[in-house]
Write a protein that holds these residues in place. Structure first.
Motif, short mmCIF file in Angstrom:
data_model
loop_
_atom_site.label_atom_id
_atom_site.label_comp_id
_atom_site.label_asym_id
_atom_site.label_seq_id
_atom_site.Cartn_x
_atom_site.Cartn_y
_atom_site.Cartn_z
N GLU A 1 1.78 4.43 -3.40
CA GLU A 1 1.80 5.80 -3.23
C GLU A 1 3.03 6.19 -3.65
O GLU A 1 3.35 7.47 -4.06
N ARG A 2 4.23 5.72 -3.11
CA ARG A 2 5.65 6.33 -3.42
C ARG A 2 5.83 6.18 -4.83
O ARG A 2 6.48 7.15 -5.39
N GLU B 1 0.89 -1.12 -0.12
CA GLU B 1 -0.16 -0.01 -0.09
C GLU B 1 0.93 1.27 0.04
O GLU B 1 0.58 2.05 -0.49
N ARG B 2 1.77 1.26 0.85
CA ARG B 2 2.94 2.46 0.99
C ARG B 2 3.48 2.49 -0.36
O ARG B 2 3.60 3.79 -1.16
#
Length: 225
Positions: free
Chosen positions: A109-110, A105-106
């Motif tokens: 976004e990155r 999930e992180r």
């Protein structure tokens, strides 16, 4: 990856069966390691071109992967997790699966952030576009592999050509370039990070229960001549 190549060679030579659960866990950990390797490159490449900021972000993301792999393998860099017939130990539902889901999930976004920070940067583009062009004939002649050969438009990937572990059961695309320049090699690697996230996510959805190590591995192995 070297650990995997070694154990799978012995397994093929000696006819050792690997449980399905172990195959999927091998695939997940290999793809995490692939992303970590790409992040190392993603940080170093712009730094070599004069931009140090992406280095900090890339290594911050990479540390998240190393935390996950350290928890299951006991090491942060040189792993020895795979064994003939399976794995050293099983994964933990919360500390591994939960942490991996949070990382996916992180990282999605990155990737949006990296696209804004690096991909569209005019200085970055001017320093890599149409630079280091390699033609398909040359990459074949020199035995190139990985993102290098794929940047020329050749969709060659061992995970597709000779599927191992769970790769034959998981569908994924092979990103390719057109020009074979540094820009294409950059774009291929960025896309591969996204595809690795998809592979990991799919593998965790399918992840079967059962043993992580076969019980029929003899203490002494003698591969055929």
């Amino acid at each position: 990856f070297f650990n995997l190549a070694h154990v799978e060679t012995i397994e093929k030579l000696c006819g050792i069966a690997v449980p399905e659960r172990a195959k999927y866990i091998r695939t997940i950990t290999c793809e995490l390691n692939r992303i970590a390797s790409h992040l190392l490159w993603l940080g170093a490449f712009p730094a070599d071109l004069g931009g140090l900021t992406p280095f900090m972000y890339a290594f911050d993301d990479r540390e998240n992967i190393l935390d996950i792999l350290e928890n299951v393998t006991g090491s942060r860099l040189t792993y020895c997790y795979f064994r003939f017939g399976g794995l050293y130990n099983d994964i933990d539902e919360e500390s591994f699966v939960g942490a991996t889901k949070r990382f996916i999930e992180r990282m999605r976004e990155r990737l949006v952030m990296y696209d804004k920070l690096i991909t569209g940067n005019v200085i970055f583009i001017n320093r890599i576009k149409n630079i280091g062009i390699m033609e398909q004939g040359k990459v074949r002649k020199y035995g190139a592999s990985g993102p290098f050969i794929r940047s020329t438009g050749i969709p060659f990937d061992m995970r597709k050509v000779d599927p191992y572990d769970a790769y034959g059961s998981i569908g994924f695309e092979i990103p390719t370039g057109h020009t074979g320049d540094n820009m294409d090699r950059y774009l291929v690697r960025i896309k591969e990070i996204e595809i690795s996230l998809n592979i990991i996510e799919e593998a965790m959805k399918i992840l079967p229960s059962g043993p992580f190590q076969t019980e029929k591995v003899p203490k002494k192995l003698k591969p055929p001549k």
